[in-house]
Scaffold this active site. Structure first.
Site, short mmCIF file in Angstrom:
data_model
loop_
_atom_site.label_atom_id
_atom_site.label_comp_id
_atom_site.label_asym_id
_atom_site.label_seq_id
_atom_site.Cartn_x
_atom_site.Cartn_y
_atom_site.Cartn_z
N HIS A 29 0.70 4.26 -2.78
CA HIS A 29 0.43 5.63 -2.38
C HIS A 29 1.58 6.56 -2.74
O HIS A 29 1.35 7.76 -2.99
CB HIS A 29 0.14 5.69 -0.88
CG HIS A 29 -1.24 5.26 -0.52
ND1 HIS A 29 -2.01 5.86 0.45
CD2 HIS A 29 -2.02 4.26 -1.02
CE1 HIS A 29 -3.19 5.27 0.54
NE2 HIS A 29 -3.21 4.28 -0.34
N ARG A 67 0.83 -1.21 0.00
CA ARG A 67 0.00 0.00 0.00
C ARG A 67 0.87 1.26 0.00
O ARG A 67 0.57 2.25 -0.68
CB ARG A 67 -0.91 -0.02 1.23
CG ARG A 67 -1.86 1.17 1.33
CD ARG A 67 -2.91 0.93 2.41
NE ARG A 67 -3.80 2.07 2.55
CZ ARG A 67 -3.88 2.83 3.64
NH1 ARG A 67 -3.12 2.56 4.70
NH2 ARG A 67 -4.71 3.85 3.69
N HIS A 119 -5.80 -5.44 -3.10
CA HIS A 119 -6.71 -5.50 -1.95
C HIS A 119 -6.91 -6.92 -1.44
O HIS A 119 -7.65 -7.13 -0.49
CB HIS A 119 -8.06 -4.88 -2.31
CG HIS A 119 -8.00 -3.39 -2.46
ND1 HIS A 119 -9.03 -2.64 -3.00
CD2 HIS A 119 -7.02 -2.49 -2.16
CE1 HIS A 119 -8.70 -1.36 -3.01
NE2 HIS A 119 -7.47 -1.25 -2.51
N ASN A 148 -3.24 8.86 4.32
CA ASN A 148 -2.00 8.15 4.66
C ASN A 148 -1.74 7.98 6.15
O ASN A 148 -0.75 7.35 6.52
CB ASN A 148 -0.80 8.88 4.04
CG ASN A 148 -0.71 8.69 2.54
OD1 ASN A 148 -1.28 7.75 2.00
ND2 ASN A 148 0.00 9.58 1.87
#
Length: 313
Positions: free
Chosen positions: A60, A56, A185, A88
């Protein structure tokens, strides 16, 4: 006009073209991959949530100013950095990258960027979760700018298919990439705040999103009550949330995914067709994910090789 300016601004962040190569450190830091792998493995041994966090974190990072490790920078003075932006604040496992950087700096000082270390760590996180491996192109540079205000550019869990498509397209990523990368995911955990919109006060006429399985919604409601402000409450992204597999895609068709953006993959004929393929074949998912990860992680934009990942030189 503001939307156009925003699009142009985002594209300008990714205008720097860096030549990446799998052999970039072959002579200057030949052990970099094993050093990073050890840091990821050691951390994962103690905490099975680390791989999801690293994957992740890399995503990001790449979606703001390219894969330039700007997500690793600390806030300083009047500047609030990306890691402290609303999307975040739940990022964690920064220590894994710090430990890897220390090991790499000891072996080859001033050579390997934090952006490359993060890209390698994301790959290793997938492998340690039972997923595929791939050759990571290297040669990224680290950025010197990190602004929390820019994290609004990250695709939100509430996005519909049009918003998702636009977000990915701005970064040169296709619908195929959108569907494949959404498969990330399969790993991890989500806090209630990311999916509460689907199970409480969905709209003026219904409390629960009609696209979510009723029994699944009921189980989520029991965990995420409307008046419960417990910060750590949430649910795993799928029942096998520490294993890299294609169950995520199967859950989409069962209407048992957490995010609106997950279920939105069925709202376009093309993305639905792609999701069907990946739900049917785990091998197809693994191949598609690798292809799209290499593509996403090759978006560059940095300027230097930081000595420490949390501060500019």
């Amino acid at each position: 006009m503001s939307a156009l300016l925003t699009s142009l601004l985002i594209l300008s962040f990714f205008s720097t073209i860096t030549s990446l190569s799998s052999k970039y450190y072959e002579k200057t830091c030949p052990n970099v991959e094993s050093l990073v792998r050890k840091s990821v493995r050691d951390a994962t041994t103690n905490d099975k949530k680390v791989p999801a966090a690293l994957l992740r974190m890399h995503f990001h990072d790449c979606f703001i100013r390219g894969c330039d490790a700007s997500v690793l920078l600390d806030s300083k003075g009047k500047n609030t950095a990306e890691k402290d932006g609303p999307p975040n604040v739940s990022l964690h496992a920064f220590f894994v990258i710090d430990n890897a950087k220390k090991a790499v700096e000891s072996a080859c000082p001033g050579i390997v960027s934090c952006a490359d270390i993060l890209a390698l760590a994301a790959r290793d996180a997938v492998v340690l979760s039972g997923g595929p491996s791939w050759v990571v192109p290297k040669g990224r540079k680290d950025g010197r700018t990190s602004k929390a205000s820019e994290t609004i550019q990250l695709p939100a869990p509430t996005f519909n298919i049009s918003q998702l498509q636009q977000s990915f397209a701005l970064r040169g990523l296709s619908l195929e990439d959108l569907v494949a990368l959404s498969g990330g995911h399969t790993l991890g955990f989500s806090h209630c705040s990311s999916f509460k919109n689907r199970i409480h006060n969905f709209n003026a006429t219904t409390d629960v999103d009609p696209s979510i399985n009723p029994s699944f919604a009921a189980s989520l409601k029991s965990t995420c009550q409307a008046n419960n402000n417990e910060k750590n409450a949430g649910a795993p992204m799928d029942p096998s949330s520490t294993s890299f597999d294609n169950i995520y895609y199967k859950l989409i068709f069962q209407q048992k995914t957490l995010f609106s953006s997950d279920q939105a993959l069925l709202d376009s004929p093309k993305t639905k067709r792609l999701a069907t393929k990946l739900a049917t074949s785990e091998d197809a998912f693994r191949k598609a994910f690798v292809k799209s990860m290499i593509k996403m992680s090759s978006i560059t934009g940095g300027q230097e090789v930081r000595k420490k990942c949390n501060v500019v030189n």
